[in-house]
Design a protein around this motif. Structure first.
Motif, short mmCIF file in Angstrom:
data_model
loop_
_atom_site.label_atom_id
_atom_site.label_comp_id
_atom_site.label_asym_id
_atom_site.label_seq_id
_atom_site.Cartn_x
_atom_site.Cartn_y
_atom_site.Cartn_z
N UNK A 186 7.86 -1.62 4.49
CA UNK A 186 8.74 -0.46 4.33
C UNK A 186 10.16 -0.92 4.03
N UNK A 187 10.29 -1.63 2.92
CA UNK A 187 11.59 -2.07 2.41
C UNK A 187 11.52 -2.03 0.89
N UNK B 21 6.17 3.46 -3.71
CA UNK B 21 7.09 4.47 -3.18
C UNK B 21 8.42 3.82 -2.86
N UNK B 22 8.94 4.11 -1.66
CA UNK B 22 10.22 3.51 -1.25
C UNK B 22 10.03 2.10 -0.71
#
Length: 134
Positions: A13-14, A91-92
């Protein structure tokens, strides 16, 4: 001759650019792949890692916009190991995909052990990048 491979991955999640920058810097190897070696030095434009078996040379693919982080490790015995590695936008965050290849003569147990070590390294990479500011 075909080689058996396993593609192991982890979602981080980066942002992909941040993960790519971190993983592409050989100085960060001991932080996320401690089994490879404990210290990294640059000499005469090349990167070397101190492994339990001795000094190994690590050469990453040139920086690129495609997330390719393939690298070669020349072991202390002189064997060259090609390591396919990718960082893919998701995604993000991103997905890091590491291909583990079975070396000639490697037993099932050895192949499973290598895959387990890589899975642990990928989990550590996620932890390092999601819990610190690199």
């Amino acid at each position: 001759m075909s080689t058996e491979s396993r593609h192991l991955s982890v979602h981080i999640d980066r942002p992909v650019a941040e993960v790519y920058a971190f993983v592409s810097d050989p100085r960060n190897l001991p932080r996320w792949a401690p089994g490879l070696g404990s210290s990294v030095v640059r000499e005469d434009g090349e990167w070397f890692v101190e492994t339990p078996e001795g000094r190994a040379r690590v050469t990453f693919a040139p920086r690129n916009e495609y997330g390719v982080l393939d690298h070669e490790v020349v072991t202390p015995s002189g064997q060259t190991v090609y390591v396919p590695l990718r960082v893919i936008a998701d995604g993000d965050g991103c997905e890091v995909v590491f291909t583990v290849r079975r070396a000639p003569g490697m037993t099932d147990a050895e192949f499973d052990r290598d895959a387990g070590l890589v899975s642990a390294d990928l989990a550590l990479l996620r932890k390092v990048l999601e819990t610190s500011s690199t």
